[in-house]
Design a protein around this motif. Structure first.
Motif, short mmCIF file in Angstrom:
data_model
loop_
_atom_site.label_atom_id
_atom_site.label_comp_id
_atom_site.label_asym_id
_atom_site.label_seq_id
_atom_site.Cartn_x
_atom_site.Cartn_y
_atom_site.Cartn_z
N ARG A 3 0.82 -1.22 0.00
CA ARG A 3 0.00 0.00 0.00
C ARG A 3 0.84 1.26 0.00
N GLY A 57 -11.45 -2.22 1.83
CA GLY A 57 -11.30 -3.41 0.98
C GLY A 57 -9.92 -3.50 0.37
N TYR A 58 -9.39 -2.35 -0.05
CA TYR A 58 -8.03 -2.31 -0.60
C TYR A 58 -7.02 -2.70 0.48
N ASN A 60 -7.50 -4.73 2.90
CA ASN A 60 -7.58 -6.18 3.12
C ASN A 60 -6.85 -6.98 2.05
N LYS A 61 -6.68 -6.39 0.86
CA LYS A 61 -6.03 -7.11 -0.24
C LYS A 61 -4.53 -6.88 -0.33
N THR A 62 -4.03 -5.84 0.31
CA THR A 62 -2.61 -5.50 0.19
C THR A 62 -1.94 -5.42 1.56
N ARG A 63 -0.63 -5.53 1.55
CA ARG A 63 0.17 -5.38 2.77
C ARG A 63 0.67 -3.95 2.88
N TRP A 68 3.55 -9.73 1.11
CA TRP A 68 3.17 -11.02 1.68
C TRP A 68 3.48 -11.17 3.17
#
Length: 70
Positions: A3, A57-58, A60-63, A68
Motif C-alpha cells: 500500500r 477493501g483495498y 484487506n487485499k494489500t500489505r 506477503w
C-alpha cells in the motif's frame, strides 16, 4: 504489492545507505525512520478510511510495507 511503496523505498534507502557507507549513524537512524513511517501510515490510513470507505477493501487485499508479510 504494498500500500505504501514510497515509504518502503525510503526505508530501503536508509538501510542501503547504512550498508553502503558502513555507517553506524545510518543504522541508528533506521529505527527512528521506521517509527516515523509507521506513525505516518496509521495517520494516512485513518484519513483514507474516513474519506473513502472502499479503501478498507483495498487494505484487506494489500500489505503495508513488505509484500506477503506486513
Amino acid at each position: 504489492m504494498v500500500r505504501h511503496p514510497l515509504y518502503c523505498a525510503t526505508l530501503l534507502q536508509v538501510l542501503g545507505t547504512g550498508l553502503t557507507l558502513n555507517s553506524l549513524v545510518a543504522f541508528i537512524l533506521l529505527p527512528v525512520c521506521l517509527a516515523g513511517v509507521l506513525f505516518r501510515i496509521r495517520k494516512e490510513e485513518r484519513f483514507m478510511t474516513a474519506e473513502f470507505p472502499e479503501y478498507r477493501g483495498y487494505m484487506n487485499k494489500t500489505r503495508r510495507l513488505i509484500p506477503w508479510i506486513y
